[in-house]
Scaffold this active site. Structure first.
Site, mmCIF file in Angstrom:
data_model
loop_
_atom_site.group_PDB
_atom_site.id
_atom_site.type_symbol
_atom_site.label_atom_id
_atom_site.label_comp_id
_atom_site.label_asym_id
_atom_site.label_seq_id
_atom_site.Cartn_x
_atom_site.Cartn_y
_atom_site.Cartn_z
ATOM 1 N NE ARG A 102 -3.798 -1.927 2.320
ATOM 2 C CZ ARG A 102 -4.333 -2.647 3.486
ATOM 3 N NH1 ARG A 102 -4.011 -1.957 4.739
ATOM 4 N NH2 ARG A 102 -5.294 -3.442 3.386
ATOM 5 C CB CYS A 132 -11.895 -2.514 5.760
ATOM 6 S SG CYS A 132 -11.275 -3.004 7.357
ATOM 7 C CD GLN A 159 -11.431 -0.471 12.549
ATOM 8 O OE1 GLN A 159 -10.800 0.549 12.714
ATOM 9 N NE2 GLN A 159 -10.973 -1.292 11.809
ATOM 10 N N GLY A 163 -13.438 -7.655 10.504
ATOM 11 C CA GLY A 163 -12.333 -7.035 9.962
ATOM 12 C C GLY A 163 -10.946 -8.002 10.575
ATOM 13 N NE ARG A 238 -10.785 -5.677 15.532
ATOM 14 C CZ ARG A 238 -10.839 -5.760 14.252
ATOM 15 N NH1 ARG A 238 -11.577 -5.512 13.365
ATOM 16 N NH2 ARG A 238 -9.600 -5.834 13.873
ATOM 17 C CG HIS A 245 -15.289 -1.489 9.982
ATOM 18 N ND1 HIS A 245 -15.603 -2.528 10.658
ATOM 19 C CD2 HIS A 245 -13.906 -1.836 9.397
ATOM 20 C CE1 HIS A 245 -14.588 -3.683 10.615
ATOM 21 N NE2 HIS A 245 -13.619 -2.909 9.705
HETATM 22 N N1 LIG Z 1 -12.042 -8.974 6.624
HETATM 23 C C1 LIG Z 1 -11.726 -7.680 6.192
HETATM 24 O O1 LIG Z 1 -12.929 -6.735 6.514
HETATM 25 C C2 LIG Z 1 -10.786 -7.160 5.400
HETATM 26 C C3 LIG Z 1 -11.021 -5.934 4.703
HETATM 27 C C4 LIG Z 1 -9.712 -5.284 3.976
HETATM 28 C C5 LIG Z 1 -8.791 -6.113 3.744
HETATM 29 N N2 LIG Z 1 -8.706 -7.471 4.451
HETATM 30 C C6 LIG Z 1 -7.351 -7.982 4.050
HETATM 31 O O2 LIG Z 1 -7.639 -9.063 3.175
HETATM 32 C C7 LIG Z 1 -6.806 -10.300 3.708
HETATM 33 C C8 LIG Z 1 -7.941 -11.561 3.996
HETATM 34 O O3 LIG Z 1 -8.851 -11.112 4.844
HETATM 35 P P1 LIG Z 1 -9.965 -12.203 5.394
HETATM 36 O O4 LIG Z 1 -10.907 -11.616 6.205
HETATM 37 O O5 LIG Z 1 -10.706 -12.727 4.110
HETATM 38 O O6 LIG Z 1 -9.167 -13.199 6.208
HETATM 39 P P2 LIG Z 1 -9.361 -14.932 6.655
HETATM 40 O O7 LIG Z 1 -11.149 -15.011 6.505
HETATM 41 O O8 LIG Z 1 -8.826 -15.012 7.713
HETATM 42 O O9 LIG Z 1 -8.973 -15.590 5.127
HETATM 43 C C9 LIG Z 1 -7.706 -15.709 4.938
HETATM 44 C C10 LIG Z 1 -7.642 -16.361 3.558
HETATM 45 O O10 LIG Z 1 -6.191 -16.413 3.153
HETATM 46 C C11 LIG Z 1 -5.850 -17.889 3.055
HETATM 47 N N3 LIG Z 1 -4.319 -17.935 3.336
HETATM 48 C C12 LIG Z 1 -3.878 -17.786 4.536
HETATM 49 N N4 LIG Z 1 -2.592 -18.268 4.802
HETATM 50 C C13 LIG Z 1 -2.320 -18.777 3.237
HETATM 51 C C14 LIG Z 1 -1.240 -19.195 2.647
HETATM 52 N N5 LIG Z 1 -0.067 -19.235 3.401
HETATM 53 N N6 LIG Z 1 -1.104 -19.582 1.423
HETATM 54 C C15 LIG Z 1 -2.497 -19.372 0.772
HETATM 55 N N7 LIG Z 1 -3.418 -19.127 1.401
HETATM 56 C C16 LIG Z 1 -3.389 -18.550 2.830
HETATM 57 C C17 LIG Z 1 -6.816 -18.499 3.858
HETATM 58 O O11 LIG Z 1 -6.574 -19.994 3.399
HETATM 59 P P3 LIG Z 1 -7.048 -21.276 4.507
HETATM 60 O O12 LIG Z 1 -8.737 -21.165 4.477
HETATM 61 O O13 LIG Z 1 -6.594 -22.403 3.542
HETATM 62 O O14 LIG Z 1 -6.290 -20.854 5.715
HETATM 63 C C18 LIG Z 1 -8.174 -17.844 3.613
HETATM 64 O O15 LIG Z 1 -8.546 -18.377 2.541
HETATM 65 C C19 LIG Z 1 -6.187 -9.912 4.677
HETATM 66 O O16 LIG Z 1 -4.749 -9.261 4.037
HETATM 67 C C20 LIG Z 1 -6.765 -8.692 5.320
HETATM 68 O O17 LIG Z 1 -5.949 -7.546 5.969
HETATM 69 C C21 LIG Z 1 -9.631 -7.905 5.068
#
Ligand SMILES: NC(=O)c1ccc[n+]([C@@H]2O[C@H](COP(=O)([O-])OP(=O)(O)OC[C@H]3O[C@@H](n4cnc5c(N)ncnc54)[C@H](OP(=O)(O)O)[C@@H]3O)[C@@H](O)[C@H]2O)c1
Length: 340
Positions: A102, A132, A159, A163, A238, A245
């Site tokens: 970023r 976000c 939040q 998140g 949080r 959020h």
């Molecule tokens: N949630 C939000 O509101 C939000 C908003 C903006 C940005 N983000 C960003 O988006 C990203 C994901 O967030 P999320 O909320 O979706 O998280 P999440 O629900 O924990 O999902 C994480 C995903 O990444 C995969 N993953 C983790 N380690 C991996 C690896 N070594 N190799 C391949 N895949 C891997 C996981 O696969 P497995 O299921 O196989 O572990 C899962 O599919 C983060 O960088 C977060 O900061 C999130």
């Protein structure tokens, strides 16, 4: 626009699954969809247009075997740093949701309705999706800057646990259920107990007392708005809610504002929804924004004694508006709009 081959990296996560929902909803032209995740998800499938697709383990060999035009990343900063380059080398554009790129000067950080123009000229094959809380804030900051000039802005966030991904949702759910059964709970994902509590810290602290999420919001807002000197202060909290959020946003302006003018501009903006009528007790809550692509704005009011002050309440779905929808709008801007 010709159908693309698309990879979703982190396809089993909250943002990854939302990518699939929105791609389907917007009828994004896809030839082949490849869902990548970690080895933990081997044997799992995701559903796209009523078809089950096997999850692919993320490694260099599988990336070579599945060439794509577009890779939507939502698997954290470490994964992005390790693997984005392999997709780029294989010819893809990468849109990454993590903090990995970023603040890199050579990589655009984009909210399409604010600074999407940069996508027409950039040579970068990686585009960064902002945090976000930043995504829902900057379109409103840009509008107020254009109308009245911002002298100073102070933001507090509320939040939800989503998140922090699917493990954040699970921690709040299991803590609530344990506490209702009079069991002890041990924080694992969050730094303190989150059920029936508020935590005024998101991410580690810096020496100056600010936490990581606050610094992200400050730096990213300045970069997206091209306002490196923007006087902005943020406190991130949080809260024990599941989705969306909310933010209180307080401004000192260069000149007195007109609430009617702000209302008019919000109503004209298709990425925003105005809910601001105190006689009807109308203002957005988290539930209004959940599952929606827009930013919801209400509680607009001038300072009681200082007419150059303005306060507002800004709400959005963090997983959708704050992540997946923004990234897909970036892709649509690069490859050609499918919905406008
Ligand atoms: N949630 C939000 O509101 C939000 C908003 C903006 C940005 N983000 C960003 O988006 C990203 C994901 O967030 P999320 O909320 O979706 O998280 P999440 O629900 O924990 O999902 C994480 C995903 O990444 C995969 N993953 C983790 N380690 C991996 C690896 N070594 N190799 C391949 N895949 C891997 C996981 O696969 P497995 O299921 O196989 O572990 C899962 O599919 C983060 O960088 C977060 O900061 C999130």
């Amino acid at each position: 626009m010709k159908p693309l081959n698309v990879a979703i990296v982190g396809a089993t996560g909250l943002v990854g699954l939302e990518f699939i929902t929105i791609l389907e909803e917007r009828n994004f032209p896809i030839d082949k969809l490849y869902p990548f995740a970690s080895d933990n998800s081997l044997g799992l499938t995701v559903t796209y247009k009523n078809k089950e697709i096997d999850v692919i383990p993320l490694n260099e060999k599988e990336i070579e075997k599945h060439p794509v035009d577009l890779a939507l990343f939502s698997a954290g900063a470490g994964v992005a740093l390790d693997f984005a380059k392999h997709f780029v080398n294989a010819g893809a554009i990468v849109v990454d949701n993590s903090s990995a790129f970023r603040m890199d000067d050579d990589i655009p950080l984009v909210v399409p309705e604010v600074n999407g123009g940069i996508l027409k000229t950039t040579k970068s094959k990686i585009i960064a999706n902002p945090n976000c809380s930043t995504i829902q804030l900057v379109p409103f900051l840009q509008m107020i800057e254009e109308l009245f000039g911002i002298k100073k802005v102070v933001v507090s966030t509320y939040q939800s646990v989503s998140g922090a991904g699917k493990k954040g949702i699970e921690e709040l759910r299991s803590q609530i259920s344990a506490l209702f059964s009079f069991h002890e709970v041990k924080p694992e994902v969050f730094l303190q107990r989150i059920a029936f509590n508020l935590i005024p810290q998101i991410g580690p602290f810096y020496e100056d007392g600010y936490c990581e999420e606050e610094v992200k919001m400050i730096n990213e807002s300045r970069k997206i708005l091209s306002m490196p000197k923007l006087d902005i202060d943020v406190t991130t909290v949080r809260v024990p809610t599941f989705y969306s959020h909310a933010e209180t946003v307080w401004f000192e302006l260069e000149k007195e504002c007109s609430i009617n003018e702000i209302h008019r501009r919000i109503k004209e903006n298709k990425e925003m929804v105005l809910m601001d009528d105190i006689e009807q007790m109308l203002y957005p809550t988290l539930i209004d924004s959940s599952g929606r692509n827009e930013v919801f704005i209400g509680r607009l009011r001038k300072g009681r004694e200082h007419k150059n002050y303005l306060s507002a309440w800004v709400v959005a779905d963090n997983v959708r508006k704050g992540a997946a929808y923004n990234a897909i709008r970036i892709a649509e801007t690069i490859f050609g709009d499918t919905n406008d």
